[in-house]
Design a protein around this motif. Structure first.
Motif, short mmCIF file in Angstrom:
data_model
loop_
_atom_site.label_atom_id
_atom_site.label_comp_id
_atom_site.label_asym_id
_atom_site.label_seq_id
_atom_site.Cartn_x
_atom_site.Cartn_y
_atom_site.Cartn_z
N LEU A 18 -8.49 3.62 6.38
CA LEU A 18 -9.15 2.40 6.85
C LEU A 18 -8.48 1.15 6.29
O LEU A 18 -8.35 0.14 6.99
N SER A 19 -8.04 1.22 5.04
CA SER A 19 -7.36 0.06 4.45
C SER A 19 -6.04 -0.23 5.16
O SER A 19 -5.67 -1.39 5.36
N LEU B 77 -5.53 0.34 8.25
CA LEU B 77 -5.90 -0.24 9.54
C LEU B 77 -6.18 -1.73 9.42
O LEU B 77 -5.93 -2.49 10.35
N GLN B 78 -6.70 -2.15 8.28
CA GLN B 78 -7.13 -3.54 8.10
C GLN B 78 -5.99 -4.48 7.76
O GLN B 78 -6.11 -5.68 7.98
N VAL B 79 -4.89 -3.96 7.24
CA VAL B 79 -3.84 -4.85 6.72
C VAL B 79 -2.71 -5.06 7.70
O VAL B 79 -1.82 -5.89 7.44
N ALA C 58 -3.23 -1.40 13.87
CA ALA C 58 -4.57 -1.44 14.45
C ALA C 58 -4.50 -1.46 15.98
O ALA C 58 -5.28 -0.78 16.66
N GLN D 156 2.64 -5.78 4.51
CA GLN D 156 1.56 -6.45 3.78
C GLN D 156 2.12 -7.31 2.64
O GLN D 156 1.68 -8.43 2.41
#
Length: 540
Positions: A45-46, A48-50, A55, A205
């Motif tokens: 999930l992390s 996917l968020q960065v 995503a 990132q």
């Protein structure tokens, strides 16, 4: 605490569905009753968020799997009723599950049951909150590790208590449809294929963090500050009277830059104690080459992410500047569909079909519609066949899409000349007369033989009738062929007058066939009447 006897009991019930023969292969071993994924879902999930490209790839693939639509083949109405009961809709629930399938490599659908244990509707359960039991017969769901509920696999014949996960009598926990993509790393959950691009996601990132820090500093570049000459300086002391590790002058410069960050566009004023020869030099570091390297590196990492997802970079908004040769984009799209979308559709449809046939209707199947992908050259060739009058648009629709309808007319090329029409018209009447003569000439020797024989008059008439019956059948078939030629001549005449579309077969031929049959019958009767007279004269 792990209950060995309960586990064996559950396993036996589960095996009863699959058959009497068990696999000899060893399972993944572990100490937990409920298996943890090899990669923790929160880590996925992390990721996917960065990263927006990662995503987008997960979302695009989920939508592409569902975009073609689906059908329930052989349904008697029960499956459709179950799907209509889903809230807000089955398509919305399935899309949520498919996004989980892309992110975590597995997804879960809850089968909500009534008091009799019959399926009522399907619902979505976030995949990262679910853990699989070692024997695969049940599942545990929790958000915080404290509040826990349990489900049973839809193939498991026993019943599970939703509060403790133990076997019980009577209807218990709801069921789960668990779908995961195969992976050699973990047989329970699998591991996402994009995990090989995790370093690229993290590297991007870091680039974003570096750029954010630059703009957070109001785009003030890094400087090398040099102080030369006769100046007074000493070590800076902290509140405890101990040295802080920097000098007073160094602290002065750093504090001024911090103030400039908080209040941009304000002048810097340094008061440096010392003589007149003190000189302060600000030398900005050269960051242009570093930024160029970052851009190139980031572009490579974007391509790595797209490659890990096996998706066309253009679908993710990644523009690769440069020439594209031939139908590269079309081939990429077809490869993506055949290598990513279609295999996952087959896995999802096979699991849902298994659930439907086991719980609802043994004769029904869940099937995703196939997407028709056609390369431009392929379509262009069919278009040429239509333009040249080889195929009708209706025939092309049937070959490409399996659909009926469309103009069932041949397109006439404007290059067809008039000379063929004139030549065919000139020879038609002569061919028609010659064909009738050739047909009658085949039967003339038999007729002569009957006339010259010594048979009684009635026997001769009977044999004449048999010969004329054969002649009539052949003459009628040859006449139909001549009608077809006449229809072609009508088509050529229409083309000669400038008509651009013609039907595949001439219309109203049935009426002409009736007229042909009447004409042939008239010819046969005239010949019969004449031959009867001939054999009657020979009897005198």
């Amino acid at each position: 605490m792990f209950n060995y006897h309960l586990s064996i009991k559950s396993l036996e019930k589960y095996r009863a569905i699959k058959g009497d023969t068990d696999s000899q292969a060893l399972k993944e071993d572990g100490f937990e009753e409920y298996v943890e994924p090899k990669v923790h879902p929160l880590v996925l999930l992390s990721l996917l968020q960065v990263n927006p490209y990662h995503a987008s790839a997960c979302s695009v693939k989920a939508n592409d799997i569902l975009r073609t639509g689906y059908l329930i083949d052989g349904d008697d109405g029960g499956v459709e009723e179950l799907l209509r009961a889903c809230r807000p809709s089955f398509e919305f629930i399935l899309l949520q599950a498919l996004e989980d399938l892309q992110v975590f490599n597995y997804c879960t659908l809850e089968v909500v049951r009534d008091d009799q244990g019959e399926p009522v509707r399907l619902d979505y359960i976030p995949a990262h909150t679910v853990r699989v039991h070692r024997d695969g017969s049940r599942y545990m769901q929790t958000w915080d590790g404290i509040h826990v509920t349990y489900f049973k696999d839809y193939r498991y014949e026993g019943e599970v208590n939703p509060d403790n996960g133990e076997d019980q009598d009577g209807v218990g926990a709801n069921e789960i449809i668990f779908i995961h993509l195969p992976s050699p790393i973990c047989s329970y959950y699998g591991v996402p294929r994009y995990l090989s691009a995790a370093p690229s996601i993290l590297a991007m990132q870091k680039i974003d963090e570096y750029n954010y820090a630059f703009f957070d500093n109001y785009t003030i570049p890094s400087y090398v500050i040099t102080v030369t000459g006769e100046f007074e300086d000493e070590m800076e002391l902290g509140s405890d009277g101990e040295p802080t590790g920097r000098t007073v002058l160094q602290g002065l410069i750093e504090d001024n830059f911090k103030y400039l960050k908080e209040a941009p566009h304000t002048p810097l004023v340094f008061s440096i104690p010392g003589g007149d020869t003190v000189e302060v030099t600000f030398t900005p570091l050269n960051t242009s080459q570093k930024e160029l390297s970052f851009r190139e590196y980031a572009a490579e990492k974007k391509q790595d992410i797209a490659a890990a997802h096996m998706i066309d970079p253009y679908r993710l908004g990644i523009i690769d500047v440069g020439p594209l040769g031939g139908n590269f984009a079309e081939v990429s799209r077809r490869t993506y569909y055949e290598s990513v979308v279609r295999p996952q559709q087959e896995i999802v449809s096979s699991v849902l079909t298994d659930f439907i046939q086991l719980k609802l209707d043994p004769g029904a199947r869940f099937v995703f519609n196939e997407e028709i992908l056609m390369e431009s050259e392929f379509v262009h060739n069919y278009a040429l066949l239509v333009q040249c009058g080889v195929l009708t648009p209706s025939e092309v629709r049937e070959k490409l899409f399996g659909l009926d309808g469309g103009p069932d007319m041949f397109m006439v090329p404007s290059s067809i000349g008039k000379s063929a029409m004139k030549r065919q018209k000139r020879n038609y009447e002569k061919n028609q007369i010659n064909e009738i003569k050739r047909t009658y000439a085949k039967y003339k020797p038999r007729i002569q033989e009957i006339i010259s024989s010594e048979s009684p008059l009635e026997d001769k008439k009977k044999k004449i009738d048999e010969v004329l019956s054969d002649f009539r059948a052949e003459a009628y078939e040859n006449g139909k062929k001549m009608l077809s030629i006449a229809g072609d001549m009508g088509t050529m005449s229409a083309i000669n007058r400038g008509v651009s579309m013609i039907p595949p077969k001439p219309s109203n031929l049935e009426a002409y066939e009736d007229l042909l049959a009447a004409s042939v019958d008239d010819i046969v009767e005239r010949i019969r009447h004449y031959l009867y007279k001939v054999i009657g004269w020979r009897e005198l």
